[in-house]
Scaffold this motif. Structure first.
Motif, PDB file in Angstrom:
ATOM      1  N   GLU A   1       0.830  -1.212   0.000  1.00 16.06           N
ATOM      2  CA  GLU A   1       0.000   0.000   0.000  1.00 16.06           C
ATOM      3  C   GLU A   1       0.862   1.258   0.000  1.00 16.06           C
ATOM      4  O   GLU A   1       0.568   2.235  -0.701  1.00 16.06           O
ATOM      5  CB  GLU A   1      -0.943   0.005   1.205  1.00 16.06           C
ATOM      6  N   LEU A   2       1.929   1.229   0.784  1.00 19.41           N
ATOM      7  CA  LEU A   2       2.829   2.379   0.825  1.00 19.41           C
ATOM      8  C   LEU A   2       3.503   2.606  -0.536  1.00 19.41           C
ATOM      9  O   LEU A   2       3.645   3.755  -0.976  1.00 19.41           O
ATOM     10  CB  LEU A   2       3.889   2.200   1.918  1.00 19.41           C
ATOM     11  N   GLN A   3       3.896   1.544  -1.180  1.00 23.14           N
ATOM     12  CA  GLN A   3       4.499   1.680  -2.501  1.00 23.14           C
ATOM     13  C   GLN A   3       3.500   2.247  -3.500  1.00 23.14           C
ATOM     14  O   GLN A   3       3.836   3.097  -4.315  1.00 23.14           O
ATOM     15  CB  GLN A   3       5.034   0.321  -2.986  1.00 23.14           C
TER      16      GLN A   3
ATOM     17  N   GLN B   1       0.908   4.165  -2.755  1.00 26.83           N
ATOM     18  CA  GLN B   1       0.714   5.574  -2.407  1.00 26.83           C
ATOM     19  C   GLN B   1       1.907   6.408  -2.867  1.00 26.83           C
ATOM     20  O   GLN B   1       1.741   7.537  -3.329  1.00 26.83           O
ATOM     21  CB  GLN B   1       0.500   5.736  -0.894  1.00 26.83           C
ATOM     22  N   GLY B   2       3.105   5.845  -2.743  1.00 23.91           N
ATOM     23  CA  GLY B   2       4.305   6.544  -3.212  1.00 23.91           C
ATOM     24  C   GLY B   2       4.245   6.800  -4.699  1.00 23.91           C
ATOM     25  O   GLY B   2       4.614   7.882  -5.173  1.00 23.91           O
TER      26      GLY B   2
END
Length: 83
Positions: free
Chosen positions: A12-14, A16-17
Protein backbone atom coordinates in the motif's frame (compact mmCIF):
# COMPACT_ATOMS: atom_id res chain seq x y z
CA UNK A 1 0.14 -13.48 10.17
CA UNK A 2 2.03 -10.32 11.17
CA UNK A 3 4.29 -10.74 8.16
CA UNK A 4 1.27 -10.76 5.82
CA UNK A 5 0.07 -7.49 7.31
CA UNK A 6 3.52 -5.96 6.87
CA UNK A 7 3.66 -7.11 3.25
CA UNK A 8 0.21 -5.66 2.63
CA UNK A 9 1.16 -2.38 4.32
CA UNK A 10 4.38 -2.20 2.31
CA UNK A 11 2.46 -2.76 -0.94
CA UNK A 12 0.00 0.00 0.00
CA UNK A 13 2.83 2.38 0.83
CA UNK A 14 4.50 1.68 -2.50
CA UNK A 15 1.22 2.30 -4.28
CA UNK A 16 0.71 5.57 -2.41
CA UNK A 17 4.30 6.54 -3.21
CA UNK A 18 3.60 6.01 -6.89
CA UNK A 19 0.45 8.13 -6.69
CA UNK A 20 2.26 10.89 -4.78
CA UNK A 21 5.17 10.81 -7.24
CA UNK A 22 2.74 11.14 -10.14
CA UNK A 23 0.91 14.00 -8.41
CA UNK A 24 4.17 15.81 -7.73
CA UNK A 25 5.28 15.30 -11.32
CA UNK A 26 1.97 16.75 -12.57
CA UNK A 27 2.18 19.71 -10.18
CA UNK A 28 5.74 20.39 -11.28
CA UNK A 29 4.75 20.26 -14.95
CA UNK A 30 1.95 22.78 -14.32
CA UNK A 31 4.28 25.09 -12.36
CA UNK A 32 6.97 24.94 -15.05
CA UNK A 33 4.35 25.59 -17.70
CA UNK A 34 3.51 28.89 -16.03
CA UNK A 35 7.12 30.11 -15.98
CA UNK A 36 8.29 32.41 -18.77
CA UNK A 37 10.84 29.95 -20.14
CA UNK A 38 12.53 30.07 -23.53
CA UNK A 39 14.04 27.31 -25.59
CA UNK A 40 17.80 26.76 -25.69
CA UNK A 41 17.76 27.87 -29.33
CA UNK A 42 16.05 31.17 -28.48
CA UNK A 43 18.45 31.69 -25.57
CA UNK A 44 21.46 31.09 -27.81
CA UNK A 45 20.05 33.48 -30.42
CA UNK A 46 19.52 36.21 -27.85
CA UNK A 47 22.98 35.63 -26.37
CA UNK A 48 24.55 36.07 -29.82
CA UNK A 49 22.56 39.26 -30.43
CA UNK A 50 23.70 40.59 -27.05
CA UNK A 51 27.33 39.72 -27.85
CA UNK A 52 27.18 41.60 -31.18
CA UNK A 53 25.45 44.55 -29.51
CA UNK A 54 28.18 44.76 -26.86
CA UNK A 55 30.87 44.64 -29.54
CA UNK A 56 29.15 47.41 -31.51
CA UNK A 57 28.79 49.51 -28.36
CA UNK A 58 32.50 49.12 -27.62
CA UNK A 59 33.36 50.28 -31.17
CA UNK A 60 31.03 53.27 -30.84
CA UNK A 61 32.49 54.21 -27.46
CA UNK A 62 35.99 54.13 -28.98
CA UNK A 63 34.83 56.34 -31.86
CA UNK A 64 33.25 58.84 -29.47
CA UNK A 65 36.42 58.94 -27.38
CA UNK A 66 38.51 59.58 -30.51
CA UNK A 67 36.16 62.35 -31.64
CA UNK A 68 36.24 63.93 -28.19
CA UNK A 69 40.05 63.91 -28.27
CA UNK A 70 40.09 65.54 -31.71
CA UNK A 71 37.60 68.16 -30.57
CA UNK A 72 39.67 68.92 -27.47
CA UNK A 73 42.79 69.33 -29.65
CA UNK A 74 40.94 71.63 -32.04
CA UNK A 75 39.66 73.75 -29.18
CA UNK A 76 43.17 73.93 -27.73
CA UNK A 77 44.63 75.00 -31.12
CA UNK A 78 41.87 77.42 -32.11
CA UNK A 79 42.73 81.17 -32.14
CA UNK A 80 39.77 82.06 -29.92
CA UNK A 81 41.14 79.99 -27.08
CA UNK A 82 44.52 81.84 -27.09
CA UNK A 83 43.27 85.15 -25.76
Amino acid sequence: MGEDKLQKLLAELQQQGTVITGDLRDALAVALGKLPLVSQREFDTQAEILKRTREKLARLEAQVELLEQKLAEQEKDSPTSRQ
